[in-house]
Structure formats: C-alpha cells, structure tokens
Design an enzyme around this catalytic site. Structure first.
Site, PDB file in Angstrom:
ATOM      1  N   ASP A 150       0.818  -1.211   0.000  1.00  0.00           N
ATOM      2  CA  ASP A 150       0.000   0.000   0.000  1.00  0.00           C
ATOM      3  C   ASP A 150       0.854   1.264   0.000  1.00  0.00           C
ATOM      4  OD1 ASP A 150      -2.111  -1.779   0.372  1.00  0.00           O
ATOM      5  OD2 ASP A 150      -2.197  -1.453   2.535  1.00  0.00           O
ATOM      6  N   TYR A 210       5.862 -10.154   6.699  1.00  0.00           N
ATOM      7  CA  TYR A 210       5.658  -8.727   6.948  1.00  0.00           C
ATOM      8  C   TYR A 210       5.929  -8.431   8.417  1.00  0.00           C
ATOM      9  CZ  TYR A 210       3.205  -7.776   2.507  1.00  0.00           C
ATOM     10  OH  TYR A 210       2.884  -7.612   1.185  1.00  0.00           O
TER      11      TYR A 210
END
Length: 244
Positions: free
Chosen positions: A52, A110
């Site tokens: 993002d 992540y």
C-alpha cells in the site's frame, strides 16, 4: 530472458507499489520507467506483493521478461543510477522462463513496528506507528495464537468487492516486546488487501484491553470487515521477505 529483481524501498512518499493510471508516483512505475529508458521500449514488471501507499519493503521481488545485451550486474547498475535514492535494486539474477514473482511465492513475511516509549523516535518515525503507549503483550500473543492457521480472513480485508477466495494460511505471528517498541511479524502464504494492517489494529485493541483475545474466533467467523479492528497506519509496515 526472464530476470528477477530483488528490491528495497522506503515507501513514505509513494502511492504504493502498483502502477496507476492517475499517477506516476509508484514503485512499479518508477522501475518500469527506468527499464523502458534502458531498452528504448515499453516494459512491464510483475511484483510479488502490492504494498500500500506508505508501506516499505526490504525484500520485495519482481520479475521482468526482456531482451538486452547487458549482463545482470550492468542491469542492476543502470537501474540504481537512475532510480530515486529511496528505491534500490540490490540484486538482478537471470531465472527460468516460467518464474513468476507473485504466482510462485510460497511465503511472505511482513513486520509491523509500534513505538511504545514516551519520547518521539526522531530517526525511526517513518518506520514505526507512533502510539506511545503500553500494551498487554500477553493478551496480544493470546489473540495472535487464535488468528494463526488456515482461516477465511474476509473480516480482515478492506476490499468489499473481493470475488476470489479470502481463505489464507498464517504460519506464525511473532510478537516481540522491545525497549520502547513492539514488533509483530507475520508469516503467511499470502495476504489480502490491508489484511496485515487490520490484523495489527485488531491485536492493538486486544493489547489495550478494549477487545478480549477470545473474540478473534467470532471475528473470523463473522466474515464481515465491520467485526474487526481499525486499520493500522501504513508507515509501521515493512515487507521483509518473499520465499519461493
């Protein structure tokens, strides 16, 4: 020939990884722009994960099919000469023709970093979520345990029009309490749109005591975005690694 690009970037000033028609300010767009200049022809690359806007990467992977007389070291040097300083291609390798950075990825890792100390961390401010509060780490770990495994994670996806399967497997969620920082590291076979940030927001609420860890089961079964917690800010998230 098919080439693999290993990439790292500071996502602070970009509109995310994925190329967009409305802006040229994306990671994918910047890399394609330089490659197109090198080859004097349009180029399209495929990334392993569509991070993002504001999200960082230390281990993003992409692949690109192109014909060039340059070797891997020369391609890497050319890219880094013309890319912005907050994007680096740290390795270029020739791979099998069928290699695809996204479709063949087995695991993605992540990490989300949260500042918990009372003082601003001036030098890490772009890479941490500045909550500056203390959390019940045991509650976060208990909630994380219930989110680990294979589940339908529709409640943790921001894409309301998602037509494909929302079932994913999270192999582990590691919660580390460090001096003035909380780190949550997720390893899974893939992640939905905003999934890691929503998972983090939900775990933060468990750590604040506004949610009980056992509520995670009900959130998963609801298959409703409204059942889960808030979407944590992008700046604390980094794609660490893609495994094949």
């Amino acid at each position: 020939m098919n080439y693999r690009l290993d990439i790292q970037y500071d996502g602070t000033r970009y509109e995310g990884w994925q190329r967009q028609k409305t802006t040229g300010n994306t990671i994918q767009g910047k890399i394609e722009e330089v490659l197109s200049r090198m080859l004097d022809a349009p180029v399209q690359i495929d990334g392993a994960g569509r991070t993002d806007a504001g999200v960082h990467a230390k281990g993003q992977v992409a692949n690109v099919h192109m014909d060039t007389e340059k070797n891997c070291e020369e391609i890497c040097a050319y890219l880094n000469r013309y890319l912005p300083e907050d994007i680096e291609i740290y390795k270029v390798t020739q791979v099998q023709e069928r290699f695809h950075s996204r479709l063949l990825a087995k695991k993605k890792v992540y990490q989300y970093r949260i500042a918990t100390g009372h003082h601003k961390n001036v030098f890490e401010r772009k890479y941490q979520c500045p909550l500056h509060e203390k959390f019940d780490v045991d509650a976060i770990k208990a909630a994380a345990e219930l989110l680990t495994g294979t589940h339908d994670f529709k409640s943790f996806c921001s894409n309301k029009k998602m037509k494909k399967s929302t079932v994913r497997t999270i192999y582990s969620i590691r919660v580390e309490s460090l001096p003035n920082e909380l780190r949550i590291t997720y390893t899974g076979d893939g992640f939905l749109y905003n999934m890691v940030r929503i998972l983090t927001g939900t775990l933060i609420e468990a750590g604040r005591g506004t949610r009980k860890p056992e509520e995670m089961k009900g959130i998963l079964s609801a298959c409703d975005r409204g059942a889960a917690g808030f979407t944590a800010p992008a700046q604390g998230l980094t794609l660490l690694e893609v495994e094949y």
